[in-house]
Design an enzyme around this catalytic site. Sequence first.
Site, short mmCIF file in Angstrom:
data_model
loop_
_atom_site.label_atom_id
_atom_site.label_comp_id
_atom_site.label_asym_id
_atom_site.label_seq_id
_atom_site.Cartn_x
_atom_site.Cartn_y
_atom_site.Cartn_z
N ASN B 69 0.84 -1.19 0.00
CA ASN B 69 0.00 0.00 0.00
C ASN B 69 0.87 1.24 0.00
OD1 ASN B 69 -0.39 1.92 2.56
ND2 ASN B 69 0.25 -0.11 3.30
N LEU B 73 -0.77 8.04 4.54
CA LEU B 73 -1.34 8.72 5.72
C LEU B 73 -2.50 9.65 5.39
CD1 LEU B 73 1.96 9.57 7.64
CD2 LEU B 73 0.34 7.74 8.16
N ASN B 100 -2.96 6.37 16.97
CA ASN B 100 -1.78 6.28 16.11
C ASN B 100 -1.51 7.67 15.51
OD1 ASN B 100 -0.46 5.77 13.28
ND2 ASN B 100 -0.09 3.91 14.45
N CYS B 131 6.49 5.20 8.73
CA CYS B 131 5.68 5.10 7.52
C CYS B 131 6.58 5.23 6.30
CB CYS B 131 4.60 6.18 7.48
SG CYS B 131 3.58 6.02 6.00
N GLY B 218 1.10 -8.25 5.23
CA GLY B 218 0.34 -9.47 4.99
C GLY B 218 1.13 -10.70 5.42
N GLY B 266 -3.34 -6.51 10.87
CA GLY B 266 -3.49 -5.47 9.86
C GLY B 266 -4.20 -5.94 8.61
C1 LIG Z 1 -3.58 0.02 3.92
C2 LIG Z 1 -2.66 0.15 5.10
C3 LIG Z 1 -2.55 1.39 5.76
C4 LIG Z 1 -1.70 1.55 6.84
N1 LIG Z 1 -1.66 2.75 7.50
C5 LIG Z 1 -0.91 2.87 8.63
C6 LIG Z 1 -0.93 4.08 9.40
O1 LIG Z 1 -1.65 5.04 9.09
N2 LIG Z 1 -0.14 4.15 10.51
C7 LIG Z 1 0.65 3.10 10.91
O2 LIG Z 1 1.33 3.21 11.92
N3 LIG Z 1 0.68 1.95 10.20
C8 LIG Z 1 -0.07 1.82 9.08
N4 LIG Z 1 -0.05 0.62 8.38
C9 LIG Z 1 0.81 -0.48 8.84
C10 LIG Z 1 0.04 -1.49 9.71
O3 LIG Z 1 -0.50 -0.88 10.85
C11 LIG Z 1 0.95 -2.67 10.12
O4 LIG Z 1 2.04 -2.18 10.86
C12 LIG Z 1 1.51 -3.43 8.93
O5 LIG Z 1 0.58 -3.48 7.89
C13 LIG Z 1 1.96 -4.84 9.26
O6 LIG Z 1 0.88 -5.64 9.69
P1 LIG Z 1 0.06 -6.63 8.71
O7 LIG Z 1 1.06 -7.47 7.99
O8 LIG Z 1 -0.83 -7.39 9.63
O9 LIG Z 1 -0.71 -5.77 7.76
C14 LIG Z 1 -0.90 0.46 7.27
C15 LIG Z 1 -1.01 -0.78 6.62
C16 LIG Z 1 -1.87 -0.95 5.55
C17 LIG Z 1 -1.97 -2.29 4.87
#
Ligand SMILES: Cc1cc2nc3c(=O)[nH]c(=O)nc-3n(C[C@H](O)[C@H](O)[C@H](O)COP(=O)(O)O)c2cc1C
Lengths: 243, 303
Positions: B69, B73, B100, B131, B218, B266
């Site tokens: 992605n 933000l 957050n 980020c 993922g 996530g």
């Molecule tokens: C679409 C999307 C948007 C995200 N936006 C943020 C965010 O605004 N702030 C943040 O700290 N992490 C953000 N993340 C990261 C997730 O919180 C998480 O740390 C990361 O995706 C790893 O976990 P996962 O593999 O379960 O997705 C985002 C992830 C995704 C997929």
Amino acid sequence: MKQLKFKILSNVQIADKVYKMTLSGDTTDIKCGQFVNIQIDGAYLRRPISVCDLEQGVLTIIYKAVGKGTEIMANLDKGTVLDVLTGLGNGYDIAQSGDKPLLIGGGVGVPPMYLLAKELVNEGKKVTVILGFNTKTDAFYMEEFENLGAKVFVSTVDGTLGVKGFVTDALKEIADYTYFYTCGPEPMLKAVYNATATSGQFSFEERMGCGFGACMGCSCKTKYGNKRICKDGPVLVKEEIIW
Amino acid sequence: MVDTKVTLSGIELDNPIIPASGTFGFGYEFAELYDINVLGTFSFKGTTKDARFGNPTPRIAECESGLINSVGLQNPGVEKVKAQELPKLKKCFSKPVMANVSGFSVEDYAYTCQMLNDEEQIGWFEVNISCPNVHGGGLAFGTSAKNAELVTKAVKAVTNKPVYIKLSPNVTDITEIAKACEAAGADGISLINTLLGMRIDLKTKKPVVANKMGGFSGPAIFPVALRMVYQCYEAVKIPIIGMGGVSTAEDVVEMMLAGATAVEVGAANLVNPFASKEIIEDLPRVMEKYKISSLKDIIGGAH
Ligand SMILES: Cc1cc2nc3c(=O)[nH]c(=O)nc-3n(C[C@H](O)[C@H](O)[C@H](O)COP(=O)(O)O)c2cc1C
Ligand SMILES: Cc1cc2nc3c(=O)[nH]c(=O)nc-3n(C[C@H](O)[C@H](O)[C@H](O)COP(=O)(O)OP(=O)(O)OC[C@H]3O[C@@H](n4cnc5c(N)ncnc54)[C@H](O)[C@@H]3O)c2cc1C
Ligand code: FES
């Protein structure tokens, strides 16, 4: 939105790389102009596909096999059960149509026009449809629209069927319409935007993470503020679009 | 009866499951689907000082067992979050929520946290210094121990709520950053944010996402995330919130054995909107299967 199981009743090819799938399940949550998001064994993300038709617990979708996910879909057998999110997106507002609505679909933008045409005809509207394709072997659903009682125009880019050119070339022959609805590739939508005299509604596509408003993956700017194509769209009105 | 409760900086959670920031909005989209009070808590969408549209689209690229992605933000800015989002959240969520926060300068981080500090419902801050989708901010803080320290101190100075610093995996040695946060007074750390990645479309022969690169998350990243949680557990004494690819109750137990006190989910929420709820419901079964009576007892159990 609902997360539901749908069972494939049929899955047949109807044009070059284009397939029609009928599915049985709970369709109570689904509206015209919305889409469903289908989980596919072998792909991580779901695939968004427009609602083409609805009838007593049967959902019809029409899709083109263009990549990994839709190619897997094309090979699914009757009886396969799919995990589907339904009731996604805002859908068309049919109350705006006036008496003589014009529906313009291009390629796999044609399917959502079908349920819309059906609903407008049921409301007693005089429906005109333009269906645009690249070539004759891509074309589908002309008869289905005619059977609804709609007046159908077809355009193909190479002239093998109907008017030679784009949907906007067919549009030149139609002067009398009160409102329009359109779905198709973005260059077509833009051409329709410029070639139409009335207000109308446009259905957009965007790459989606979730399809239900959670990830901000599909945002766009409009004159009415930021919108998520999956939740606040996919249908936008002409007045709000920024190209 | 198994005990799924854990304690995160003095606040007890019914279970360790926390939907991750950016995948759960401000909660109310999901509250239409199920009672989100079943969650331990959740981390709301990354909030910044000013409103942000984020990056151009396409922002999403599918990967084998995951996605990239490049949202960048997108959020309405801290004032609107306070005025519009949090009141809506209050109606569907009665537990403390995790705020957050992101920024482009040390002052930004402090400003946003200060603005949110008087929100009663906020139980913890999760300060995103990782980020990968914004230039000059986010990740720039997360890849330097010195900057991580500065942000931690600035945020700690404006709030008494527990502060978790969210770390980036896009570094040579994550334990160095973790230690810098601990030394600067962080109450905990959360990790991992997404891994910088990219995909190229074979048809157009160009990057799939408009920003060219984006954050990869993922199931595919789970082993990397687990390893980093394991390493950080040995490096710091403050609690760790583990995340990255968690999709099942088994993954949760594995993360906790590596050293996580709580676990964020996530991407899984995006492909299955009920994922977090289903993981919570499945936890007791998995605990019984592996003879775990209390989740608290297994934190760091693999060391
Ligand atoms: C679409 C999307 C948007 C995200 N936006 C943020 C965010 O605004 N702030 C943040 O700290 N992490 C953000 N993340 C990261 C997730 O919180 C998480 O740390 C990361 O995706 C790893 O976990 P996962 O593999 O379960 O997705 C985002 C992830 C995704 C997929
Ligand atoms: C609201 C909406 C309604 C749609 N309705 C239809 C329809 O009725 N019939 C139809 O044939 N197609 C429709 N599409 C396009 C369809 O979603 C894509 O063709 C399909 O996702 C391609 O998947 P793939 O695995 O075959 O392609 P791949 O290129 O392998 O897909 C890779 C990734 O990109 C995404 N993607 C690729 N092309 C598109 C696209 N054009 N739009 C959105 N995401 C894309 C996929 O979902 C997947 O996440 C619609 C798209 C949207 C957003
Ligand atoms: S695709 Fe996730 S918000 Fe639209």
